[in-house]
Scaffold this motif. Structure first.
Motif, PDB file in Angstrom:
ATOM      1  N   LEU A 124       0.819  -1.208   0.000  1.00  0.00           N
ATOM      2  CA  LEU A 124       0.000   0.000   0.000  1.00  0.00           C
ATOM      3  C   LEU A 124       0.855   1.261   0.000  1.00  0.00           C
ATOM      4  O   LEU A 124       1.848   1.346   0.729  1.00  0.00           O
ATOM      5  CB  LEU A 124      -0.871   0.032   1.257  1.00  0.00           C
ATOM      6  N   PHE A 126       0.698   5.440   0.886  1.00  0.00           N
ATOM      7  CA  PHE A 126       0.085   6.045   2.075  1.00  0.00           C
ATOM      8  C   PHE A 126      -1.388   6.383   1.854  1.00  0.00           C
ATOM      9  O   PHE A 126      -2.217   6.224   2.769  1.00  0.00           O
ATOM     10  CB  PHE A 126       0.864   7.300   2.486  1.00  0.00           C
ATOM     11  N   TYR A 129      -3.245   3.236   2.238  1.00  0.00           N
ATOM     12  CA  TYR A 129      -3.199   2.846   3.655  1.00  0.00           C
ATOM     13  C   TYR A 129      -4.299   3.554   4.442  1.00  0.00           C
ATOM     14  O   TYR A 129      -4.984   2.938   5.268  1.00  0.00           O
ATOM     15  CB  TYR A 129      -1.826   3.188   4.224  1.00  0.00           C
ATOM     16  N   HIS A 132      -7.604   1.938   3.993  1.00  0.00           N
ATOM     17  CA  HIS A 132      -7.699   0.649   4.689  1.00  0.00           C
ATOM     18  C   HIS A 132      -7.765   0.806   6.209  1.00  0.00           C
ATOM     19  O   HIS A 132      -8.242  -0.093   6.899  1.00  0.00           O
ATOM     20  CB  HIS A 132      -6.489  -0.237   4.351  1.00  0.00           C
ATOM     21  N   ASP A 133      -7.259   1.918   6.714  1.00  0.00           N
ATOM     22  CA  ASP A 133      -7.108   2.087   8.160  1.00  0.00           C
ATOM     23  C   ASP A 133      -8.369   2.672   8.794  1.00  0.00           C
ATOM     24  O   ASP A 133      -8.648   3.859   8.682  1.00  0.00           O
ATOM     25  CB  ASP A 133      -5.909   3.008   8.440  1.00  0.00           C
ATOM     26  N   SER A 142      -2.527   7.518  12.031  1.00  0.00           N
ATOM     27  CA  SER A 142      -2.343   6.608  10.895  1.00  0.00           C
ATOM     28  C   SER A 142      -0.907   6.652  10.391  1.00  0.00           C
ATOM     29  O   SER A 142      -0.299   5.612  10.122  1.00  0.00           O
ATOM     30  CB  SER A 142      -3.296   6.982   9.756  1.00  0.00           C
ATOM     31  N   PHE A 146       1.793   3.657  10.186  1.00  0.00           N
ATOM     32  CA  PHE A 146       2.365   3.380   8.861  1.00  0.00           C
ATOM     33  C   PHE A 146       3.888   3.400   8.926  1.00  0.00           C
ATOM     34  O   PHE A 146       4.569   2.510   8.390  1.00  0.00           O
ATOM     35  CB  PHE A 146       1.847   4.431   7.885  1.00  0.00           C
ATOM     36  N   ASN A 151       3.607  -1.082   5.391  1.00  0.00           N
ATOM     37  CA  ASN A 151       2.608  -0.838   4.350  1.00  0.00           C
ATOM     38  C   ASN A 151       1.850  -2.083   3.885  1.00  0.00           C
ATOM     39  O   ASN A 151       1.230  -2.068   2.828  1.00  0.00           O
ATOM     40  CB  ASN A 151       3.324  -0.226   3.134  1.00  0.00           C
ATOM     41  N   PRO A 153      -1.175  -4.685   3.853  1.00  0.00           N
ATOM     42  CA  PRO A 153      -2.592  -4.565   4.214  1.00  0.00           C
ATOM     43  C   PRO A 153      -2.990  -5.327   5.474  1.00  0.00           C
ATOM     44  O   PRO A 153      -3.703  -4.804   6.326  1.00  0.00           O
ATOM     45  CB  PRO A 153      -3.320  -5.124   2.988  1.00  0.00           C
ATOM     46  N   ILE A 156      -2.577  -3.922   9.276  1.00  0.00           N
ATOM     47  CA  ILE A 156      -3.369  -2.810   9.808  1.00  0.00           C
ATOM     48  C   ILE A 156      -4.276  -3.264  10.943  1.00  0.00           C
ATOM     49  O   ILE A 156      -4.386  -2.589  11.974  1.00  0.00           O
ATOM     50  CB  ILE A 156      -4.192  -2.151   8.680  1.00  0.00           C
ATOM     51  N   ASN A 247       9.065  -3.107   1.970  1.00  0.00           N
ATOM     52  CA  ASN A 247       8.408  -2.676   3.206  1.00  0.00           C
ATOM     53  C   ASN A 247       9.466  -2.036   4.095  1.00  0.00           C
ATOM     54  O   ASN A 247      10.381  -2.719   4.575  1.00  0.00           O
ATOM     55  CB  ASN A 247       7.755  -3.865   3.912  1.00  0.00           C
TER      56      ASN A 247
END
Length: 355
Positions: A124, A126, A129, A132-133, A142, A146, A151, A153, A156, A247
């Motif tokens: 993801l 930002f 993200y 999704h958050d 967030s 992060f 990042n 999924p 989270i 990541n």
């Protein structure tokens, strides 16, 4: 045909999928990318547009599936049930795929197959993200999550005390054995560093028994499946490359040492690769985008007085290439630096990433 019958019963109509910036649009598609970036969920979203009777979903890493049975009977099963969508996850050319109106394949490394479009999915960015958050109340919370945990999924919604353990498990998923793990680990330990593979090999061979050819081969595998990136210096192909991971939080999961600047630079790099194909580094400039004539410099805790010499070096380097604009990406600072020839902005990461 027990395996095929079980696969045919899988129904994805009730999957809760959050939109990504990338989606499957071609009837013949190969999806590739590093581990846990969301390849499967992209497929689930695609399948949700069809009736369950029209597709069959086969994961070749599912231990319950008999690959011999599948390879011998798949064509007949598709024809018998008038299936229009074939999905094969974790395909590795174990058998030839039968003809089907829609065929979607997932694999770690991108492979060329005639008639198929290649779709490479990263983790993801930002903006994704934030979509999704649903746990955090504001953008600051967030961003902190992060930055700390990365990042991917699935991270989270995991309880915070379990996140480091899960990151470690995902690192192991990249590796078939202890040798591959040690190679991946040394690459992660050197994110945002200018290190040649030869330097890393010489360091690693003091710890484990490994040949140079094997080391280079595994590094190439990680590069091919987008687990690791090697960033080239502008106009200097033979110069030492900089190393980045898909990541940025993996380093935090393998070491108690703090390399905050390296992790933050990796985070900024990952935002850039989603937007630009031509990214390089320069002596005092972390990222240079020739197509936009822009320089990007991550400085997490920017202070005009403390970083004065750094800014002078950045300006000198930028002027040598006639760069028009320099964006200094910080955690929270927001200001403009006066210069007669250059536009220099200091921008908080979350503002820059969402602009």
């Amino acid at each position: 045909m027990k395996s095929l019958e079980a696969c045919y019963e899988i129904n994805f109509s009730k999957i809760n999928f959050i939109e990504r910036k990338i989606k499957i649009e071609d009837s013949k598609t190969i999806i590739s990318g590093a581990s846990k970036t969301g390849k499967s969920y992209l497929i689930y979203d695609f399948l949700s547009e069809f009736k369950a009777k029209d597709y069959i979903y086969i994961d070749l890493l599912d231990l319950r599936n008999d690959i011999n049975e599948i390879s011998q009977n798949l064509a007949k099963f598709i024809k018998m049930n008038e299936i229009s969508v074939l999905v094969v996850e974790n395909y590795n050319f174990q058998f030839e795929l039968p003809s089907c109106e829609n065929t979607i394949i997932s694999m770690l490394k991108s492979e060329k197959i005639k008639g198929f479009k290649n779709l490479i999915i990263g983790a993801l960015d930002f903006e994704e993200y934030l979509l999704h958050d649903s746990k955090h109340q504001n953008i600051t919370q967030s961003f902190n999550s992060f930055l700390k945990f990365g990042n991917l999924p699935e991270l989270i919604n995991i309880e915070e005390y379990k996140k480091i353990q899960r990151l470690q498990e995902i690192i192991y998923l990249q590796c078939k054995d202890e040798t591959q793990y040690e190679i991946f680990k040394i690459l992660i330990e050197n994110i945002d560093e200018k290190k040649s593979l030869f330097q890393l090999f010489n360091t690693l061979k003091l710890k484990i028994k490994i040949s140079k050819d094997k080391f280079y081969e595994i590094c190439k595998q990680y590069e091919n499946n987008k687990s690791i990136y090697f960033l080239q210096k502008y106009n200097q192909e033979k110069a030492t490359k900089k190393i980045y991971s898909y990541n940025h939080s993996f380093f935090n999961a393998i070491s108690h040492t703090k390399k905050f600047k390296n992790e933050f630079s990796n985070l900024v790099f990952l935002e850039l690769i989603n937007k630009f194909d031509d990214i390089y580094y320069l002596d005092s400039i972390d990222f240079y985008i020739p197509s936009k004539n822009i320089a990007i410099v991550p400085v997490p805790f920017f202070n005009t007085f403390l970083t004065g010499n750094l800014v002078k070096r950045i300006i000198k380097n930028a002027q040598e290439l006639n760069i028009n604009e320099v964006n200094i990406i910080s955690i929270s600072n927001n200001e403009k630096i006066s210069d007669s020839k250059l536009k220099i902005n200091v921008i908080p990461f979350y503002e820059w990433a969402l602009s």
